[in-house]
Write a protein that holds these residues in place. Sequence first.
Motif, PDB file in Angstrom:
ATOM      1  N   PRO A  36       7.168  -4.673  -0.873  1.00  0.00           N
ATOM      2  CA  PRO A  36       6.392  -5.554   0.014  1.00  0.00           C
ATOM      3  C   PRO A  36       7.135  -5.918   1.294  1.00  0.00           C
ATOM      4  O   PRO A  36       6.529  -5.946   2.365  1.00  0.00           O
ATOM      5  N   ILE A  37       8.423  -6.195   1.192  1.00  0.00           N
ATOM      6  CA  ILE A  37       9.150  -6.599   2.400  1.00  0.00           C
ATOM      7  C   ILE A  37       9.179  -5.449   3.401  1.00  0.00           C
ATOM      8  O   ILE A  37       8.919  -5.636   4.594  1.00  0.00           O
ATOM      9  N   SER A  39       7.028  -3.028   3.489  1.00  0.00           N
ATOM     10  CA  SER A  39       5.668  -2.774   3.973  1.00  0.00           C
ATOM     11  C   SER A  39       5.220  -3.799   4.997  1.00  0.00           C
ATOM     12  O   SER A  39       4.413  -3.479   5.863  1.00  0.00           O
ATOM     13  N   ALA A  40       5.726  -5.019   4.895  1.00  0.00           N
ATOM     14  CA  ALA A  40       5.326  -6.030   5.882  1.00  0.00           C
ATOM     15  C   ALA A  40       5.666  -5.512   7.265  1.00  0.00           C
ATOM     16  O   ALA A  40       4.893  -5.663   8.221  1.00  0.00           O
ATOM     17  N   LEU A  43       3.250  -2.358   7.881  1.00  0.00           N
ATOM     18  CA  LEU A  43       1.835  -2.725   8.014  1.00  0.00           C
ATOM     19  C   LEU A  43       1.517  -3.346   9.365  1.00  0.00           C
ATOM     20  O   LEU A  43       0.389  -3.259   9.836  1.00  0.00           O
ATOM     21  N   VAL A  48      -5.240  -2.930   9.192  1.00  0.00           N
ATOM     22  CA  VAL A  48      -5.563  -3.060   7.769  1.00  0.00           C
ATOM     23  C   VAL A  48      -6.634  -4.123   7.603  1.00  0.00           C
ATOM     24  O   VAL A  48      -6.445  -5.274   7.990  1.00  0.00           O
ATOM     25  N   GLY A  51      -7.457  -4.994   2.692  1.00  0.00           N
ATOM     26  CA  GLY A  51      -6.631  -4.188   1.809  1.00  0.00           C
ATOM     27  C   GLY A  51      -6.731  -2.689   2.027  1.00  0.00           C
ATOM     28  O   GLY A  51      -6.154  -1.916   1.283  1.00  0.00           O
ATOM     29  N   LEU A 282      -1.179 -17.484   9.488  1.00  0.00           N
ATOM     30  CA  LEU A 282      -1.013 -16.209   8.787  1.00  0.00           C
ATOM     31  C   LEU A 282      -2.035 -16.084   7.647  1.00  0.00           C
ATOM     32  O   LEU A 282      -2.720 -15.072   7.503  1.00  0.00           O
ATOM     33  N   PHE A 283      -2.128 -17.134   6.861  1.00  0.00           N
ATOM     34  CA  PHE A 283      -3.047 -17.155   5.720  1.00  0.00           C
ATOM     35  C   PHE A 283      -4.489 -16.958   6.179  1.00  0.00           C
ATOM     36  O   PHE A 283      -5.247 -16.166   5.617  1.00  0.00           O
ATOM     37  N   GLY A 286      -4.972 -13.331   7.469  1.00  0.00           N
ATOM     38  CA  GLY A 286      -4.838 -12.297   6.460  1.00  0.00           C
ATOM     39  C   GLY A 286      -5.836 -12.400   5.327  1.00  0.00           C
ATOM     40  O   GLY A 286      -6.265 -11.388   4.769  1.00  0.00           O
ATOM     41  N   PHE A 287      -6.225 -13.614   4.952  1.00  0.00           N
ATOM     42  CA  PHE A 287      -7.026 -13.752   3.739  1.00  0.00           C
ATOM     43  C   PHE A 287      -8.372 -14.412   3.964  1.00  0.00           C
ATOM     44  O   PHE A 287      -9.263 -14.285   3.146  1.00  0.00           O
ATOM     45  N   MET A 293      -5.199  -7.827   7.669  1.00  0.00           N
ATOM     46  CA  MET A 293      -3.874  -7.922   7.072  1.00  0.00           C
ATOM     47  C   MET A 293      -2.765  -7.313   7.915  1.00  0.00           C
ATOM     48  O   MET A 293      -1.617  -7.735   7.833  1.00  0.00           O
ATOM     49  N   ALA A 296      -1.910 -10.067  10.191  1.00  0.00           N
ATOM     50  CA  ALA A 296      -1.165 -11.100   9.467  1.00  0.00           C
ATOM     51  C   ALA A 296       0.273 -10.653   9.224  1.00  0.00           C
ATOM     52  O   ALA A 296       1.205 -11.466   9.275  1.00  0.00           O
ATOM     53  N   SER A 297       0.466  -9.343   8.988  1.00  0.00           N
ATOM     54  CA  SER A 297       1.827  -8.843   8.780  1.00  0.00           C
ATOM     55  C   SER A 297       2.661  -8.995  10.049  1.00  0.00           C
ATOM     56  O   SER A 297       3.862  -9.277   9.977  1.00  0.00           O
ATOM     57  N   ALA A 300       3.742 -12.426  10.028  1.00  0.00           N
ATOM     58  CA  ALA A 300       4.789 -12.615   9.028  1.00  0.00           C
ATOM     59  C   ALA A 300       6.134 -12.154   9.558  1.00  0.00           C
ATOM     60  O   ALA A 300       7.157 -12.796   9.344  1.00  0.00           O
TER      61      ALA A 300
ATOM     62  N   VAL B 214       6.362 -14.166   4.087  1.00  0.00           N
ATOM     63  CA  VAL B 214       6.601 -12.914   4.799  1.00  0.00           C
ATOM     64  C   VAL B 214       6.041 -11.716   4.022  1.00  0.00           C
ATOM     65  O   VAL B 214       5.481 -10.804   4.605  1.00  0.00           O
ATOM     66  N   TYR B 215       6.184 -11.744   2.701  1.00  0.00           N
ATOM     67  CA  TYR B 215       5.766 -10.549   1.958  1.00  0.00           C
ATOM     68  C   TYR B 215       4.494 -10.763   1.139  1.00  0.00           C
ATOM     69  O   TYR B 215       4.142  -9.931   0.305  1.00  0.00           O
ATOM     70  N   VAL B 217       1.332 -10.779   2.110  1.00  0.00           N
ATOM     71  CA  VAL B 217       0.223  -9.885   2.463  1.00  0.00           C
ATOM     72  C   VAL B 217       0.384  -8.513   1.800  1.00  0.00           C
ATOM     73  O   VAL B 217      -0.515  -8.051   1.087  1.00  0.00           O
ATOM     74  N   PRO B 218       1.534  -7.840   1.986  1.00  0.00           N
ATOM     75  CA  PRO B 218       1.710  -6.548   1.283  1.00  0.00           C
ATOM     76  C   PRO B 218       1.650  -6.698  -0.234  1.00  0.00           C
ATOM     77  O   PRO B 218       1.133  -5.800  -0.915  1.00  0.00           O
ATOM     78  N   SER B 219       2.140  -7.821  -0.765  1.00  0.00           N
ATOM     79  CA  SER B 219       2.066  -8.031  -2.219  1.00  0.00           C
ATOM     80  C   SER B 219       0.609  -8.030  -2.666  1.00  0.00           C
ATOM     81  O   SER B 219       0.271  -7.467  -3.713  1.00  0.00           O
ATOM     82  N   ILE B 221      -1.854  -6.469  -1.279  1.00  0.00           N
ATOM     83  CA  ILE B 221      -2.359  -5.087  -1.260  1.00  0.00           C
ATOM     84  C   ILE B 221      -1.848  -4.317  -2.478  1.00  0.00           C
ATOM     85  O   ILE B 221      -2.611  -3.590  -3.130  1.00  0.00           O
ATOM     86  N   ILE B 222      -0.593  -4.508  -2.810  1.00  0.00           N
ATOM     87  CA  ILE B 222      -0.033  -3.815  -3.981  1.00  0.00           C
ATOM     88  C   ILE B 222      -0.758  -4.252  -5.253  1.00  0.00           C
ATOM     89  O   ILE B 222      -1.121  -3.427  -6.097  1.00  0.00           O
TER      90      ILE B 222
END
Lengths: 324, 368
Positions: A36-37, A39-40, A43, A48, A51, A282-283, A286-287, A293, A296-297, A300, B214-215, B217-219, B221-222
Motif C-alpha cells: 500500500p505505501i 502504491s500510494a 496511484l 482511479v 477502486g 483526503l477521506f 477518496g471515499f 482515489m 486522494a493518493s 496522501a 497515507v496508505y 486508499v491503496p489498502s 483497493i487491495i
Amino acid sequence: MTWLDRLKRKKAMDPVTAALYLVPAGVIVVVFRMVPIASAFILSFFDVKMGRIRGFVGLAQYGRLFQDPTFWSSLGTTSYYVLGVVPISLFLSLFIAVLLNQKLKGLGFYRTVYFLPVVTSLVAVSMVWKWIFHPRLGLLNYFLSLLGGGSLQWLEEPRGIFEMMAGGLGWSWWPDGLAGPSLALVAVIVVSIWRGMGYNIVIFLAGLQNIPDQYYEAARIDGANNRQVFWKVTWPLLSPTTFYVLLSTTIVSFQVFTQIYLMTGPPVGGPMGTTKVIVYYLFEKGFDAGGNMGYASAVALILFMIILSLTLLQRRIVERRVYY
Amino acid sequence: MREGTPRRKAGPGAVLPGGRETRPVSSRDRDENAGFRARRGLGRAGVYLAVWIGIVIMIVPFVWMISTSLKSPIEILSFPPTWIPTGHYLEVTEDQWIEVYVVSRDEAAGTVTVQPVESVDEPAGVPAAEGEMTVDESRVDDRIRLRFRNYVEAWNQAPFARYYFNTIFVTLFVVAGVLVTSSLAAYAFARMKFWGRDNIFVLFLSMMMVPQPVYIVPSYIILVKLGMIDTYQALIVPWIAHIFSIFLLRQHFKTIPNDLYDAAIIDGCSRFGFLWRVMLPLSKAVLVAVVIFTIVGTWNSFLWPLVMTNTPEVRPLQVGLARFSQEQGTNHELMMAAAAFSIAPLIVAYFFAQKQIIQSLATSGMKS
C-alpha cells in the motif's frame, strides 16, 4: 550425534527456518503495509475511480490539487490546528508534570485521572464535547453565563478568533487574512489538548523522574531559586523527553480526523469549511464524492511529505539544543 | 519508561559528581530552611490548587456525560442545566404522587405549571398539551430520578449488541494474531542468523513511521481485490502483524542470555521449544504490554473500520456509535448513554489495572 554437533547445527545459518518464523508477520507486513505505501506513490499518477484504474495521467492530479483552493485552505486549517494543539499541550502537560513531580501525596490518583481520557475512545469523547459546546444548552455556555459572559456559538461559529477578539475590543474592521482559526476549530483544538494531555504528562513524569536528585540538591546548595533550578537543571536534562513529546504530538496532530468527523457539521468540516483538515479532505475525495482515489493518493503523498519533512526539520533544529 | 527508578539520595556528606562534598547540615542551616519551608508551604497550596483545577477539568466531561445520560428528554432542555437528574412529582391526593414535567414556574405567584407524564413505561416524548395544569408550588416535590431506561432505549435503537459482539470478536482475533506473529518474527530477528536480517528489520521499522491516512486508499483497493471489504477479515487480517510489537519483543528477547539457549539446545530442546518454554515465559511483562495496547488500539480504532465496512453485520462499536450520533441529532440523553456504555469496558478495566495500562500505552507511543 554428540551434543556439540547438535549445538553447532542449531547455531548455523539456517535461512529456511528463519523464513518460516518470519512468514506470518512478513506476509501481512508486505501485503498490507509495503505494497500500500508503495502504491500510494504510484496511484497518485493514475486516474482511479471507485477502486478501478482508468489510466495514467502523470502529474495532472498534482496540478489539479495545487489549483484547488479547498486543498490549500485545508492545509491552512491543519496548520492552525497543529500550531494550536502542540505548544499548548506541551506547555500544560509539562507544567502539570513538574507540579506532580514534587512528591505530591496521591500522585498515583492524579496520574490515573489525567490519563483517563487517553483510554476513552475518541468517538465518545467527541460526542460528549460536542454536547458540552452546544450553543443553547451546553455546559460551557452555562459556565460562561456564571462568569457573566455572553454565550458563544462554539462549533457553529465560522468567524476567526482574532477577528472576534478585535470585534470584542470594538474594532469594526480587521484584515481578512488575519482572522485566525475559527472558533469552531478552536473548540476542536481544546478537545484534542484535553484528550492528549494525560499521555504527555506520563511521558514527562517518567523523564523528570530520570533526573537524579543530586543535581537538584547541588543547585539548591548553590543557592538557586525555583526558576533557576527549572531552567538550569530540569529543562536541559529533560530536553530529550521534550523533543520526543514535541515530535509525536506534531505527527499525531497532522492526522486529526475523528474529532473533526464527529464534532463538526453537518456537513463535516463546517461551519463554512473552517474545520476541514487535510485528512478529512483526503477521506472526502477518496471515499465520499465519487471515490477519486488517485487524487486522494496525491493528497496522501503531500501529507506524508509534510510529516516527513517536519520530522527531519525538527530533528535538525532541536538536535543541537538537546542535551544528552 | 520504567516507573519507580531508584532515586539516588544525596544526603549530607554524600559525594556529588565532581568530588565535591555536601556540607553537613548545621543548626544555622536548619533555621534558614525553616523560613524557606514556610514559603514553600504556601507554594505547595498553589501546587495542589493547580493540580486540582486540572483534575476537575479532566473529570467534568465524564460527570456531565453520566448526568445527561440519566435525564429525561425534558430535563435536557432546562437551562441552567442540572447536575443531578431530578424528577418532579405532584401530590394528587394524600400520599399519591404522579410524575410530572415542569412546563414553567411563576416565582412571584408561587405556582408551577406542570404536565403529567402519561406512563413511566411509555417511550420518551413530550406529553399531550391538554394535561397542562397550574398548581401551588407546595404540591410539587422534586426527587432525584435517574432514568436508567435511556440506556435500554439507546441500546435498542441501533444494533449495539451486534456492534459490541463485532468489536469483541475482532479484538480477540487481532490480539491472538499479534501475539503469534510477533513472537515468531521477534524470535527470528533476535536469535537467528540469516542473510539481510538487520536490513529487513530496519525496513520493518521504517514502515512504522508512515501514518495510516497515507496508505489507507491503496489498502482499500487491495481489500477490494481480495474480496475482503465489509468482512471481519478486513478488520482482522491487516492488523495481526504489528511491527512495534515485533520490535518490543525482539529487544526483550535479546536480553535473554545466549548461554540459556545453548544449555537448552544441549538438553535436546528444539528451537521452537526454546521460544515456547523459555523465551515467552520470561517475557510475560512485555507480552502483557502488547496485549493491552493491542486491545485498546483495536477497540478504539475508527478511520480504518469506517472506510472498510458498510453494513451493521460487521460494523464495530466505534463506527456504530458514530453513526448513532449522526442519526440521533437532538436526543442528547440517548447519545450520552450510548457513549457511556461504549467506553465502559475499557474504563472499568482501566480502574482495575491502571498501572499496567498507563505503562503499556506510554510504551506503545515510544516509537522513535
